[in-house]
Design a protein around this motif. Structure first.
Motif, PDB file in Angstrom:
ATOM      1  N   VAL A 281       0.864  -1.179   0.000  1.00 28.04           N
ATOM      2  CA  VAL A 281       0.000   0.000   0.000  1.00 28.04           C
ATOM      3  C   VAL A 281       0.899   1.227   0.000  1.00 28.04           C
ATOM      4  N   PHE A 282       0.592   2.175  -0.889  1.00 31.12           N
ATOM      5  CA  PHE A 282       1.438   3.350  -1.040  1.00 31.12           C
ATOM      6  C   PHE A 282       0.617   4.530  -1.521  1.00 31.12           C
ATOM      7  N   VAL A 283       1.205   5.711  -1.469  1.00 35.51           N
ATOM      8  CA  VAL A 283       0.597   6.931  -1.991  1.00 35.51           C
ATOM      9  C   VAL A 283       1.278   7.248  -3.307  1.00 35.51           C
ATOM     10  N   PHE A 284       0.481   7.588  -4.303  1.00 37.50           N
ATOM     11  CA  PHE A 284       1.001   7.942  -5.625  1.00 37.50           C
ATOM     12  C   PHE A 284       0.642   9.391  -5.894  1.00 37.50           C
ATOM     13  N   HIS A 285       1.644  10.213  -6.223  1.00 41.21           N
ATOM     14  CA  HIS A 285       1.439  11.637  -6.475  1.00 41.21           C
ATOM     15  C   HIS A 285       1.573  11.911  -7.969  1.00 41.21           C
ATOM     16  N   GLU A 286       0.561  12.553  -8.528  1.00 37.35           N
ATOM     17  CA  GLU A 286       0.597  13.007  -9.918  1.00 37.35           C
ATOM     18  C   GLU A 286       0.594  14.524  -9.916  1.00 37.35           C
ATOM     19  N   PRO A 287       1.723  15.139 -10.233  1.00 39.45           N
ATOM     20  CA  PRO A 287       1.760  16.599 -10.277  1.00 39.45           C
ATOM     21  C   PRO A 287       0.992  17.102 -11.499  1.00 39.45           C
ATOM     22  N   ASN A 288       0.615  18.367 -11.468  1.00 42.16           N
ATOM     23  CA  ASN A 288      -0.077  18.931 -12.620  1.00 42.16           C
ATOM     24  C   ASN A 288       0.890  19.044 -13.794  1.00 42.16           C
ATOM     25  N   GLY A 289       0.360  19.045 -14.994  1.00 41.82           N
ATOM     26  CA  GLY A 289       1.188  19.079 -16.204  1.00 41.82           C
ATOM     27  C   GLY A 289       2.135  20.260 -16.280  1.00 41.82           C
ATOM     28  N   PRO A 290       1.635  21.491 -16.075  1.00 40.39           N
ATOM     29  CA  PRO A 290       2.510  22.658 -16.213  1.00 40.39           C
ATOM     30  C   PRO A 290       3.669  22.719 -15.222  1.00 40.39           C
ATOM     31  N   SER A 291       3.560  22.021 -14.082  1.00 38.93           N
ATOM     32  CA  SER A 291       4.635  22.097 -13.088  1.00 38.93           C
ATOM     33  C   SER A 291       5.892  21.387 -13.565  1.00 38.93           C
ATOM     34  N   GLY A 292       5.730  20.446 -14.498  1.00 41.22           N
ATOM     35  CA  GLY A 292       6.891  19.730 -15.009  1.00 41.22           C
ATOM     36  C   GLY A 292       7.428  18.681 -14.068  1.00 41.22           C
ATOM     37  N   GLY A 293       6.748  18.474 -12.947  1.00 36.50           N
ATOM     38  CA  GLY A 293       7.198  17.463 -11.988  1.00 36.50           C
ATOM     39  C   GLY A 293       6.919  16.060 -12.497  1.00 36.50           C
ATOM     40  N   SER A 294       7.557  15.103 -11.874  1.00 42.79           N
ATOM     41  CA  SER A 294       7.343  13.718 -12.282  1.00 42.79           C
ATOM     42  C   SER A 294       6.464  13.011 -11.263  1.00 42.79           C
ATOM     43  N   ARG A 295       5.768  11.992 -11.719  1.00 46.95           N
ATOM     44  CA  ARG A 295       4.943  11.176 -10.837  1.00 46.95           C
ATOM     45  C   ARG A 295       5.842  10.476  -9.831  1.00 46.95           C
ATOM     46  N   SER A 296       5.312  10.277  -8.632  1.00 47.35           N
ATOM     47  CA  SER A 296       6.143   9.626  -7.621  1.00 47.35           C
ATOM     48  C   SER A 296       5.322   8.688  -6.754  1.00 47.35           C
ATOM     49  N   ARG A 297       5.969   7.601  -6.378  1.00 47.02           N
ATOM     50  CA  ARG A 297       5.418   6.626  -5.436  1.00 47.02           C
ATOM     51  C   ARG A 297       6.021   6.955  -4.076  1.00 47.02           C
ATOM     52  N   ILE A 298       5.165   7.085  -3.068  1.00 46.76           N
ATOM     53  CA  ILE A 298       5.619   7.402  -1.712  1.00 46.76           C
ATOM     54  C   ILE A 298       5.138   6.276  -0.810  1.00 46.76           C
ATOM     55  N   GLU A 299       6.064   5.620  -0.144  1.00 45.39           N
ATOM     56  CA  GLU A 299       5.679   4.543   0.762  1.00 45.39           C
ATOM     57  C   GLU A 299       4.732   5.115   1.820  1.00 45.39           C
ATOM     58  N   LEU A 300       3.734   4.338   2.178  1.00 47.07           N
ATOM     59  CA  LEU A 300       2.708   4.806   3.107  1.00 47.07           C
ATOM     60  C   LEU A 300       3.315   5.267   4.427  1.00 47.07           C
ATOM     61  N   THR A 301       4.250   4.502   4.956  1.00 43.18           N
ATOM     62  CA  THR A 301       4.869   4.889   6.229  1.00 43.18           C
ATOM     63  C   THR A 301       5.610   6.217   6.099  1.00 43.18           C
ATOM     64  N   THR A 302       6.259   6.434   4.973  1.00 44.26           N
ATOM     65  CA  THR A 302       6.971   7.693   4.740  1.00 44.26           C
ATOM     66  C   THR A 302       5.983   8.848   4.652  1.00 44.26           C
ATOM     67  N   PHE A 303       4.898   8.640   3.916  1.00 46.10           N
ATOM     68  CA  PHE A 303       3.891   9.689   3.760  1.00 46.10           C
ATOM     69  C   PHE A 303       3.271  10.050   5.109  1.00 46.10           C
ATOM     70  N   LEU A 304       2.897   9.040   5.885  1.00 46.50           N
ATOM     71  CA  LEU A 304       2.278   9.301   7.182  1.00 46.50           C
ATOM     72  C   LEU A 304       3.261   9.924   8.167  1.00 46.50           C
ATOM     73  N   ALA A 305       4.521   9.512   8.108  1.00 39.03           N
ATOM     74  CA  ALA A 305       5.530  10.032   9.028  1.00 39.03           C
ATOM     75  C   ALA A 305       5.869  11.484   8.737  1.00 39.03           C
ATOM     76  N   SER A 306       5.613  11.923   7.505  1.00 38.37           N
ATOM     77  CA  SER A 306       5.942  13.312   7.158  1.00 38.37           C
ATOM     78  C   SER A 306       5.156  14.271   8.029  1.00 38.37           C
ATOM     79  N   GLY A 307       3.923  13.893   8.377  1.00 35.78           N
ATOM     80  CA  GLY A 307       3.133  14.693   9.314  1.00 35.78           C
ATOM     81  C   GLY A 307       3.104  16.163   9.004  1.00 35.78           C
ATOM     82  N   SER A 308       3.189  16.525   7.744  1.00 31.50           N
ATOM     83  CA  SER A 308       3.316  17.927   7.366  1.00 31.50           C
ATOM     84  C   SER A 308       2.057  18.744   7.605  1.00 31.50           C
ATOM     85  N   GLY A 309       0.915  18.096   7.828  1.00 26.77           N
ATOM     86  CA  GLY A 309      -0.328  18.837   8.021  1.00 26.77           C
ATOM     87  C   GLY A 309      -0.909  19.339   6.717  1.00 26.77           C
ATOM     88  N   SER A 310      -0.386  18.857   5.607  1.00 31.55           N
ATOM     89  CA  SER A 310      -0.883  19.270   4.300  1.00 31.55           C
ATOM     90  C   SER A 310      -2.309  18.745   4.110  1.00 31.55           C
TER      91      SER A 310
END
Length: 100
Positions: free
Chosen positions: A25-54
Motif C-alpha cells: 500500500v502506497f501513496v502515488f502523487h501526480e503533479p499537474n502538467g505545467p509544473s513539469g514534476g514527475s509522478r512519484s510513489r511514496i511509501e505509506l509509512t513515509t507519507f504518514l511520518a511526514s506529518g506535514s499537516g498538508s
C-alpha cells in the motif's frame, strides 16, 4: 487499485494505491502538467511520518479514521480496555460487599 485521496486547486492529485500484494500500500502523487514534476510513489509509512499537516495528509488520516469508525459501527461498545491502574486496584468496601 487506487483511490483518490486529494486533488489540489492546481490539479496535483494524490492517490492511495494497492499493488499486486495486499500489503503493498502506497501513496502515488501526480503533479499537474505545467509544473513539469514527475509522478512519484511514496511509501505509506513515509507519507504518514511526514506529518506535514498538508491537505492531502489530513484527508488520508480522515479516510483512515472513517475506516475505524465503520469497523466499530453497530457494535454498541468501544474496546478501550481498562482504565490505567484499574487492573491492580483493590475494590472499595461497597464493591467487595456487592460481589459476595
Amino acid at each position: 487499485m487506487r483511490t483518490q485521496i486529494y486533488a489540489s486547486g492546481n490539479d496535483d492529485r494524490w492517490f492511495l494505491c494497492q499493488g499486486e500484494d495486499a500489503a503493498d500500500v502506497f501513496v502515488f502523487h501526480e503533479p499537474n502538467g505545467p509544473s513539469g514534476g514527475s509522478r512519484s510513489r511514496i511509501e505509506l509509512t513515509t507519507f504518514l511520518a511526514s506529518g506535514s499537516g498538508s491537505p492531502e495528509h489530513r484527508t488520508l488520516l480522515t479516510m483512515i479514521g472513517s475506516l475505524v469508525g465503520t469497523a466499530h459501527a453497530g457494535s454498541g461498545t468501544t474496546d478501550r480496555g481498562p482504565e490505567p491502574g484499574a487492573a491492580g486496584a483493590e475494590p472499595t468496601p461497597g464493591e467487595a460487599a456487592a460481589s459476595t
